[in-house]
Design a protein around this motif. Sequence first.
Motif, PDB file in Angstrom:
ATOM      1  N   ASP A 186       0.825  -1.205   0.000  1.00 52.95           N
ATOM      2  CA  ASP A 186       0.000   0.000   0.000  1.00 52.95           C
ATOM      3  C   ASP A 186       0.858   1.253   0.000  1.00 52.95           C
ATOM      4  OD1 ASP A 186      -2.385  -1.385  -0.091  1.00 52.95           O
ATOM      5  OD2 ASP A 186      -2.720  -1.289   2.071  1.00 52.95           O
ATOM      6  N   VAL A 187       1.943   1.236   0.751  1.00 49.77           N
ATOM      7  CA  VAL A 187       2.853   2.385   0.781  1.00 49.77           C
ATOM      8  C   VAL A 187       3.411   2.639  -0.620  1.00 49.77           C
ATOM      9  CG1 VAL A 187       5.017   3.299   1.708  1.00 49.77           C
ATOM     10  CG2 VAL A 187       3.436   2.056   3.208  1.00 49.77           C
ATOM     11  N   LEU A 188       3.865   1.580  -1.285  1.00 46.92           N
ATOM     12  CA  LEU A 188       4.413   1.729  -2.625  1.00 46.92           C
ATOM     13  C   LEU A 188       3.360   2.169  -3.635  1.00 46.92           C
ATOM     14  CD1 LEU A 188       6.806  -1.345  -2.803  1.00 46.92           C
ATOM     15  CD2 LEU A 188       7.445   1.070  -2.647  1.00 46.92           C
ATOM     16  N   HIS A 189       2.176   1.588  -3.563  1.00 45.20           N
ATOM     17  CA  HIS A 189       1.134   1.924  -4.531  1.00 45.20           C
ATOM     18  C   HIS A 189       0.650   3.352  -4.382  1.00 45.20           C
ATOM     19  CE1 HIS A 189       0.517  -1.761  -6.754  1.00 45.20           C
ATOM     20  NE2 HIS A 189       0.787  -2.412  -5.638  1.00 45.20           N
ATOM     21  N   ILE A 190       0.608   3.852  -3.167  1.00 46.72           N
ATOM     22  CA  ILE A 190       0.128   5.220  -2.951  1.00 46.72           C
ATOM     23  C   ILE A 190       1.265   6.222  -3.091  1.00 46.72           C
ATOM     24  CG2 ILE A 190      -0.844   6.804  -1.242  1.00 46.72           C
ATOM     25  CD1 ILE A 190      -2.534   4.330  -0.284  1.00 46.72           C
ATOM     26  N   ASN A 191       2.326   6.044  -2.336  1.00 46.20           N
ATOM     27  CA  ASN A 191       3.404   7.038  -2.301  1.00 46.20           C
ATOM     28  C   ASN A 191       4.233   7.079  -3.583  1.00 46.20           C
ATOM     29  OD1 ASN A 191       2.465   7.306   0.300  1.00 46.20           O
ATOM     30  ND2 ASN A 191       4.348   6.686   1.286  1.00 46.20           N
ATOM     31  N   LEU A 192       4.506   5.942  -4.163  1.00 45.25           N
ATOM     32  CA  LEU A 192       5.351   5.907  -5.353  1.00 45.25           C
ATOM     33  C   LEU A 192       4.524   5.856  -6.637  1.00 45.25           C
ATOM     34  CD1 LEU A 192       8.109   5.699  -6.746  1.00 45.25           C
ATOM     35  CD2 LEU A 192       7.991   3.215  -6.401  1.00 45.25           C
ATOM     36  N   PHE A 193       3.774   4.782  -6.802  1.00 45.43           N
ATOM     37  CA  PHE A 193       3.030   4.612  -8.050  1.00 45.43           C
ATOM     38  C   PHE A 193       1.947   5.665  -8.223  1.00 45.43           C
ATOM     39  CE2 PHE A 193       4.524   0.143  -7.340  1.00 45.43           C
ATOM     40  CZ  PHE A 193       5.469   0.166  -8.356  1.00 45.43           C
ATOM     41  N   GLY A 194       1.302   6.090  -7.142  1.00 45.41           N
ATOM     42  CA  GLY A 194       0.299   7.144  -7.240  1.00 45.41           C
ATOM     43  C   GLY A 194       0.883   8.433  -7.787  1.00 45.41           C
ATOM     44  N   THR A 195       2.080   8.756  -7.330  1.00 44.17           N
ATOM     45  CA  THR A 195       2.770   9.943  -7.840  1.00 44.17           C
ATOM     46  C   THR A 195       3.133   9.773  -9.314  1.00 44.17           C
ATOM     47  OG1 THR A 195       3.634  10.440  -5.652  1.00 44.17           O
ATOM     48  CG2 THR A 195       4.776  11.431  -7.523  1.00 44.17           C
ATOM     49  N   ILE A 196       3.612   8.597  -9.655  1.00 42.11           N
ATOM     50  CA  ILE A 196       3.954   8.329 -11.055  1.00 42.11           C
ATOM     51  C   ILE A 196       2.719   8.385 -11.932  1.00 42.11           C
ATOM     52  CG2 ILE A 196       4.784   6.542 -12.652  1.00 42.11           C
ATOM     53  CD1 ILE A 196       6.735   5.693 -10.356  1.00 42.11           C
ATOM     54  N   TYR A 197       1.627   7.748 -11.506  1.00 45.98           N
ATOM     55  CA  TYR A 197       0.404   7.723 -12.314  1.00 45.98           C
ATOM     56  C   TYR A 197      -0.159   9.121 -12.537  1.00 45.98           C
ATOM     57  CZ  TYR A 197       0.223   2.667 -11.291  1.00 45.98           C
ATOM     58  OH  TYR A 197       0.495   1.328 -11.147  1.00 45.98           O
ATOM     59  N   THR A 198      -0.209   9.940 -11.478  1.00 48.37           N
ATOM     60  CA  THR A 198      -0.766  11.291 -11.649  1.00 48.37           C
ATOM     61  C   THR A 198       0.145  12.135 -12.547  1.00 48.37           C
ATOM     62  OG1 THR A 198       0.207  12.004  -9.528  1.00 48.37           O
ATOM     63  CG2 THR A 198      -2.119  11.344  -9.520  1.00 48.37           C
ATOM     64  N   THR A 199       1.444  11.983 -12.389  1.00 50.63           N
ATOM     65  CA  THR A 199       2.383  12.747 -13.212  1.00 50.63           C
ATOM     66  C   THR A 199       2.294  12.330 -14.678  1.00 50.63           C
ATOM     67  OG1 THR A 199       3.878  13.010 -11.330  1.00 50.63           O
ATOM     68  CG2 THR A 199       4.806  13.375 -13.529  1.00 50.63           C
ATOM     69  N   MET A 200       2.255  11.020 -14.932  1.00 51.57           N
ATOM     70  CA  MET A 200       2.144  10.542 -16.306  1.00 51.57           C
ATOM     71  C   MET A 200       0.861  11.009 -16.955  1.00 51.57           C
ATOM     72  SD  MET A 200       3.741   6.699 -15.902  1.00 51.57           S
ATOM     73  CE  MET A 200       3.137   6.188 -17.492  1.00 51.57           C
ATOM     74  N   THR A 201      -0.219  11.012 -16.204  1.00 49.20           N
ATOM     75  CA  THR A 201      -1.509  11.471 -16.748  1.00 49.20           C
ATOM     76  C   THR A 201      -1.460  12.965 -17.033  1.00 49.20           C
ATOM     77  OG1 THR A 201      -2.648   9.731 -15.517  1.00 49.20           O
ATOM     78  CG2 THR A 201      -3.994  11.555 -16.338  1.00 49.20           C
ATOM     79  N   ALA A 202      -0.850  13.721 -16.148  1.00 48.97           N
ATOM     80  CA  ALA A 202      -0.788  15.183 -16.337  1.00 48.97           C
ATOM     81  C   ALA A 202       0.020  15.557 -17.571  1.00 48.97           C
ATOM     82  CB  ALA A 202      -0.185  15.839 -15.086  1.00 48.97           C
ATOM     83  N   ILE A 203       1.117  14.851 -17.812  1.00 50.42           N
ATOM     84  CA  ILE A 203       1.950  15.214 -18.960  1.00 50.42           C
ATOM     85  C   ILE A 203       1.546  14.501 -20.240  1.00 50.42           C
ATOM     86  CG2 ILE A 203       3.928  15.829 -17.546  1.00 50.42           C
ATOM     87  CD1 ILE A 203       5.233  13.181 -18.300  1.00 50.42           C
ATOM     88  N   GLY A 204       0.671  13.486 -20.093  1.00 57.88           N
ATOM     89  CA  GLY A 204       0.279  12.682 -21.249  1.00 57.88           C
ATOM     90  C   GLY A 204      -0.711  13.361 -22.070  1.00 57.88           C
TER      91      GLY A 204
END
Length: 121
Positions: free
Chosen positions: A103-121
């Motif tokens: 859960d820590v990895l999915h929220i803190n790491l992957f959540g940040t990656i997913y939102t960033t990728m969506t914003a720049i995509g």
Amino acid sequence: MNFEEQSFVVVGGGREKSMGLAFVKDLLAIGVQKIAIFDVIDPSAAIDAIETSFPKATALFHRVDVRNRSEIETAFKQVVNVFGYVDVLVNFVDIINEPKIEDVLHINLFGTIYTTMTAIG
């Protein structure tokens, strides 16, 4: 730098007394007019705080679980439909003291990656 005309998405700004909500209030205080807040929690406290302190402000609130890419994509599409664009993404989402490392990895790491990728995509 002039931020008043830029649009912001703040992820993790729905909790009262959070760093994300404090940042949103700072943005509103300098005149930013286009702010969207993504958070998994009920944003009632954040809405009340913003409406009390900034009665003329308009902020969008989207219930988003950053572990769910489709929720992120849907929320960004809705923000773009209203604002026309997103200039700035700020990630404040995190969990601590969580016994499940997944859960820590999915929220803190992957959540940040997913939102960033969506914003720049």
